[in-house]
Design a protein around this motif. Structure first.
Motif, PDB file in Angstrom:
ATOM      1  N   TRP A   1       2.315   1.753  -3.400  1.00  0.00           N
ATOM      2  CA  TRP A   1       1.289   2.215  -4.352  1.00  0.00           C
ATOM      3  C   TRP A   1       0.959   3.687  -4.138  1.00  0.00           C
ATOM      4  O   TRP A   1       0.871   4.463  -5.088  1.00  0.00           O
ATOM      5  N   ARG A   2       0.813   4.092  -2.874  1.00  0.00           N
ATOM      6  CA  ARG A   2       0.429   5.473  -2.579  1.00  0.00           C
ATOM      7  C   ARG A   2       1.530   6.458  -2.943  1.00  0.00           C
ATOM      8  O   ARG A   2       1.261   7.616  -3.272  1.00  0.00           O
TER       9      ARG A   2
ATOM     10  N   GLN B   1       0.827  -1.204   0.000  1.00  0.00           N
ATOM     11  CA  GLN B   1       0.000   0.000   0.000  1.00  0.00           C
ATOM     12  C   GLN B   1       0.863   1.257   0.000  1.00  0.00           C
ATOM     13  O   GLN B   1       0.562   2.232  -0.696  1.00  0.00           O
TER      14      GLN B   1
ATOM     15  N   SER C   1      -8.828   3.415   6.988  1.00  0.00           N
ATOM     16  CA  SER C   1      -9.369   4.760   6.784  1.00  0.00           C
ATOM     17  C   SER C   1      -9.695   5.432   8.114  1.00  0.00           C
ATOM     18  O   SER C   1      -9.654   6.659   8.220  1.00  0.00           O
TER      19      SER C   1
END
Length: 232
Positions: free
Chosen positions: A10-11, A7, A76
């Motif tokens: 990717w970010r 992650q 989140s």
């Protein structure tokens, strides 16, 4: 960890050389960092629901995407609570460098030295004076620096390191009693270790060990006799 590194890669696409650089960033940013925060009742309830859902899907042999979607919902809620800075809008060649532009605020060198010292002698009876001496700061300055870095006082940080190590030993050393494991990490006696561990993790050491081993909570373990009063 692999999932979280993916992650991160990717970010930060376009800012990293490869996935290995993402791992270097994570290691430098968090080290053995901990961050204590208070959750609102609504957030805590929703996090609990999502964690229960992840466990349910896993136990039922559910699909990868169902787990990923649930875990993403949990992240989140978690990410806004973490003490990181936004990525600079200016050009950044490599976020793994020591210079400016990194995503996470660096830990102060003296705070890192305190953490390393405590972890190297976890069973030592540390005092605030001991920790302040390692950092070459006054006790008041050390307390302020720890709150900025970890969100909790120095001695609470020591207790959290002990709880973390005790949890590892409970998993990896099934033949060691709770009292023995507690003394390994610096807690005096069975009752003291149980009290501290339960206060920090929200679950007693016996129950934690059984869950970690995938046993029913009623399954007798090596520490069953220790549920009696200390000294009996």
């Amino acid at each position: 960890m692999d999932y979280l590194l993916d992650q991160l890669t990717w970010r930060l696409n376009g800012l990293l050389l490869d996935r290995h650089e993402a791992e270097a960033i994570a290691a430098k940013a968090f080290r053995d960092n901990m961050w204590a925060t208070s959750l609102g009742s609504d957030v805590a309830a929703e996090m609990g629901r999502l964690l229960d859902r992840v466990e349910q899907v896993q136990s039922e042999g559910g699909g990868f995407y169902d787990i990923e979607a649930t875990f993403a919902s949990l992240l989140s809620l978690l990410v806004p609570l973490l003490p990181y800075e936004n990525i600079s809008k200016g050009p950044v060649r490599s976020l793994a460098d020591e210079g400016e532009g990194g995503r996470f605020p660096p830990l102060r060198r003296e705070i890192v030295s305190v953490g390393q010292a405590v972890q190297s002698e976890l069973s030592r009876r540390w005092t605030l004076t001991d920790l302040a001496g390692i950092a070459h700061l006054s006790a008041r300055q050390l307390g302020r620096a720890f709150r900025e870095s970890y969100g909790l006082p120095p001695m609470s940080y020591v207790a959290m390191l002990r709880a973390k190590e005790m949890a590892r030993l409970l998993r990896d050393e099934p033949d060691c009693s709770v009292e023995a494991v507690g003394r390994m990490v610096g807690w005096r006696g069975r009752s003291h270790a149980r009290e501290k561990f339960t206060a920090l993790l929200g679950i007693g050491p016996d129950e934690y060990r059984r869950r970690a081993r995938g046993l029913d909570l009623a399954t007798p373990g090596p520490d069953t006799a220790e549920t009696a009063a200390e000294g009996s």
